[in-house]
Design a protein around this motif. Structure first.
Motif, PDB file in Angstrom:
ATOM      1  N   UNK A 256      36.800 -26.965 131.854  1.00  0.00           N
ATOM      2  CA  UNK A 256      35.790 -26.439 130.938  1.00  0.00           C
ATOM      3  C   UNK A 256      36.190 -25.106 130.338  1.00  0.00           C
ATOM      4  N   UNK A 257      37.391 -24.658 130.627  1.00  0.00           N
ATOM      5  CA  UNK A 257      37.819 -23.320 130.214  1.00  0.00           C
ATOM      6  C   UNK A 257      38.761 -23.364 129.019  1.00  0.00           C
ATOM      7  N   UNK A 258      38.550 -22.404 128.119  1.00  0.00           N
ATOM      8  CA  UNK A 258      39.418 -22.254 126.959  1.00  0.00           C
ATOM      9  C   UNK A 258      40.379 -21.094 127.214  1.00  0.00           C
ATOM     10  N   UNK A 259      41.641 -21.314 126.833  1.00  0.00           N
ATOM     11  CA  UNK A 259      42.681 -20.304 127.052  1.00  0.00           C
ATOM     12  C   UNK A 259      43.286 -19.880 125.714  1.00  0.00           C
ATOM     13  N   UNK A 260      43.428 -18.580 125.563  1.00  0.00           N
ATOM     14  CA  UNK A 260      44.042 -17.957 124.384  1.00  0.00           C
ATOM     15  C   UNK A 260      45.379 -17.397 124.849  1.00  0.00           C
ATOM     16  N   UNK A 261      46.484 -17.851 124.247  1.00  0.00           N
ATOM     17  CA  UNK A 261      47.805 -17.401 124.704  1.00  0.00           C
ATOM     18  C   UNK A 261      48.650 -16.946 123.530  1.00  0.00           C
ATOM     19  N   UNK A 262      49.111 -15.693 123.602  1.00  0.00           N
ATOM     20  CA  UNK A 262      50.003 -15.160 122.580  1.00  0.00           C
ATOM     21  C   UNK A 262      51.387 -15.791 122.702  1.00  0.00           C
ATOM     22  N   UNK A 263      52.076 -15.881 121.580  1.00  0.00           N
ATOM     23  CA  UNK A 263      53.460 -16.358 121.601  1.00  0.00           C
ATOM     24  C   UNK A 263      54.351 -15.380 122.359  1.00  0.00           C
ATOM     25  N   UNK A 264      54.120 -14.068 122.149  1.00  0.00           N
ATOM     26  CA  UNK A 264      54.944 -13.032 122.756  1.00  0.00           C
ATOM     27  C   UNK A 264      54.114 -12.186 123.709  1.00  0.00           C
ATOM     28  N   UNK A 265      54.707 -11.772 124.794  1.00  0.00           N
ATOM     29  CA  UNK A 265      53.997 -10.966 125.789  1.00  0.00           C
ATOM     30  C   UNK A 265      53.550  -9.627 125.214  1.00  0.00           C
ATOM     31  N   UNK A 275      38.684 -17.456 128.198  1.00  0.00           N
ATOM     32  CA  UNK A 275      37.382 -17.093 127.643  1.00  0.00           C
ATOM     33  C   UNK A 275      36.320 -17.117 128.722  1.00  0.00           C
ATOM     34  N   UNK A 276      35.532 -16.043 128.784  1.00  0.00           N
ATOM     35  CA  UNK A 276      34.426 -15.927 129.730  1.00  0.00           C
ATOM     36  C   UNK A 276      33.124 -15.892 128.941  1.00  0.00           C
ATOM     37  N   UNK A 277      32.414 -17.034 128.850  1.00  0.00           N
ATOM     38  CA  UNK A 277      31.228 -17.104 127.988  1.00  0.00           C
ATOM     39  C   UNK A 277      30.112 -16.159 128.403  1.00  0.00           C
ATOM     40  N   UNK A 278      29.985 -15.872 129.707  1.00  0.00           N
ATOM     41  CA  UNK A 278      28.916 -14.969 130.129  1.00  0.00           C
ATOM     42  C   UNK A 278      29.140 -13.548 129.627  1.00  0.00           C
TER      43      UNK A 278
END
Length: 459
Positions: A256-265, A275-278
């Motif tokens: 149920x979790x969405x992840x945002x990941x950059x190409x570069x560190x 993502x933390x909806x609360x």
């Protein structure tokens, strides 16, 4: 004597060589061909270890320009018959769901290499040396014939843990790192891609009216242009052009979790955020001191008051406020005559001559004259203080004396109008109607009564 010495030296060398051969035989008890086949079988089994396949975060190049530097989400299922099912939904598929099946193989070329070794219209769309039909325009033609998007179709397998928790591939030519994460059993590929696309469009809408705020430990940045997948990230008090810095990203979903990941560190330290909806934030999975949030709704909304570029339409409201608006609509309708029909159309917060006004728009449908639209205006002053917005009522307003008189008379004619003015003339908490990442929606909540609120939509 010299002859005896030379013969002794030759015998010693021969013994040493035979000893080395024995050592090599002890280390490599299998032939090179056998070892290569075993390596191929091992990494093939790792690719097939996720029964419903993988979400592949593909970056064709390390550029910062659309579409070559963007990330693209591909879903890949590697089958035992060495067929692979690949699906995607992006600009390369006409922004609609597409899928194709082709062949794959693990080659052993100075290390394991995943090769998509027969044509797949999804995967090979990024390596085909064809002109991309969606780049350029009539005034600025761009022809990529001979290069295409410059992507890879063969990938070095950098890391493939036995537990199938992830895999890391590296483009053989371009050197981009492409993460694979498992897709849960039972998840349909079309549904997965539609879900992720809808979430990304909501959080990073093209028409979002403000920036996002990025916290890198004790450093603060603004993030703009995230809707195209390659946001500009620059110091909060810096210049968007002088201090520009781009970092592409992709969003995936696990459970149920969405992840945002950059190409570069970032800071050579963090790369992925959940993502933390609360809290309505993306928090780093490596270090919670790194997180991304939307702009402050109070500061943003108060800054739009008196700005003619913004109109805020009453979009939905609590039952208490809805009752006031319904009464107002009924009272306006009650003034209708046989020859003129009056109806409430919308209520909004607008700007009139540099002042903030509550605007009540209504229509007058007069026989033989068609529909005329008119407004009542009521001026307010708003000031942000102690995390709330204090609205104070100034009085009736208008673009001319006639409109001021009409607005003044309406307060007497329609009792619900007074109730609406009283609702607006108080202290309000300013919140995001949905998410702070897209402040096209603002929620005003009475600090005196949490059941009195209205959702506003930017128009």
């Amino acid at each position: 004597m010299k002859k005896i010495f030379c013969i002794s030296l030759i015998l010693a060398s021969a013994l040493a060589f035979s000893s080395c051969v024995k050592e090599e035989e002890d280390i490599f008890d299998k032939s090179a061909a056998e070892r290569l086949n075993e390596a191929s079988d091992l990494y093939s089994s790792r690719l097939m270890a996720s029964p419903n396949g993988w979400a592949m975060q593909l970056y064709p190049t390390t550029q910062n320009e659309y579409p070559y530097g963007n990330g693209y989400l591909l879903l890949c299922r590697f089958n035992a018959d060495h067929s692979v099912n690949v699906s995607m939904d992006n600009v390369f598929s006409g922004n609609k769901y597409a899928e194709d099946t082709s062949l794959w193989e693990v080659l052993t070329d100075n290390g394991p290499v995943l090769s998509f070794n027969s044509y797949n219209k999804c995967l090979h769309a990024f390596s085909d040396p064809y002109d991309l039909p969606f780049t350029g325009d009539d005034d600025n033609t761009i022809n990529e014939t001979g290069t295409g998007a410059e992507g890879d179709y063969e990938f070095i397998i950098v890391d493939a843990p036995e537990d199938a928790s992830y895999m890391m591939l590296k483009g053989k030519k371009r050197g981009t790192y492409n993460l694979l994460t498992p897709i849960e059993v039972g998840v349909q590929y079309a549904d997965y891609l539609a879900d992720v696309k809808a979430f990304q469009n909501k959080m990073f809408a093209a028409d979002a009216p403000t920036f996002n705020v990025v916290h890198y430990g004790d450093k603060l940045y603004k993030m703009t242009g995230a809707n195209d997948g390659i946001p500009n990230i620059y110091p909060y008090d810096g210049d968007e052009i002088i201090d520009e810095s781009f970092n592409a990203f992709l969003i995936t979903k696990r459970g149920d979790n969405y992840y945002f990941r950059f190409r570069d560190k970032v800071d050579d330290k963090v790369q992925e955020f959940m993502y933390k909806p609360d809290q309505d934030i993306f928090e780093s999975v490596e270090d919670p001191a790194y997180f991304i949030e939307g702009n402050n709704p109070l500061l943003f909304f108060s800054g739009t008051l008196g700005n003619p570029s913004f109109k805020w339409v009453f979009n939905s409201q609590s039952d208490k406020v809805a009752a006031i608006i319904n009464d107002l609509a009924a009272q306006i309708d009650a003034t209708s005559t046989k020859n003129a029909k009056y109806a409430l159309e919308q209520v909004l917060i607008n700007t009139l001559a540099g002042s903030t006004v509550l605007q009540v728009s209504y229509s007058s449908k007069v026989a033989k004259q068609g529909t005329l639209r008119k407004q009542f205006y009521y001026e307010f002053k708003g000031s942000a203080n102690n995390d709330v917005l204090n609205f104070s009522y100034v009085g009736p307003a208008g673009k001319n004396a006639e409109e001021v008189n009409a607005s003044t008379n309406a307060v007497t004619t329609f009792p619900a109008l007074n109730q609406l003015i009283n609702f607006m003339g108080q202290s309000m908490r300013v919140e995001a109607a949905d998410t702070r990442f897209n402040l096209n929606g603002i929620k005003l909540v009475s600090t005196a009564d949490a059941e009195s609120w209205v959702n506003l939509k930017a128009n």
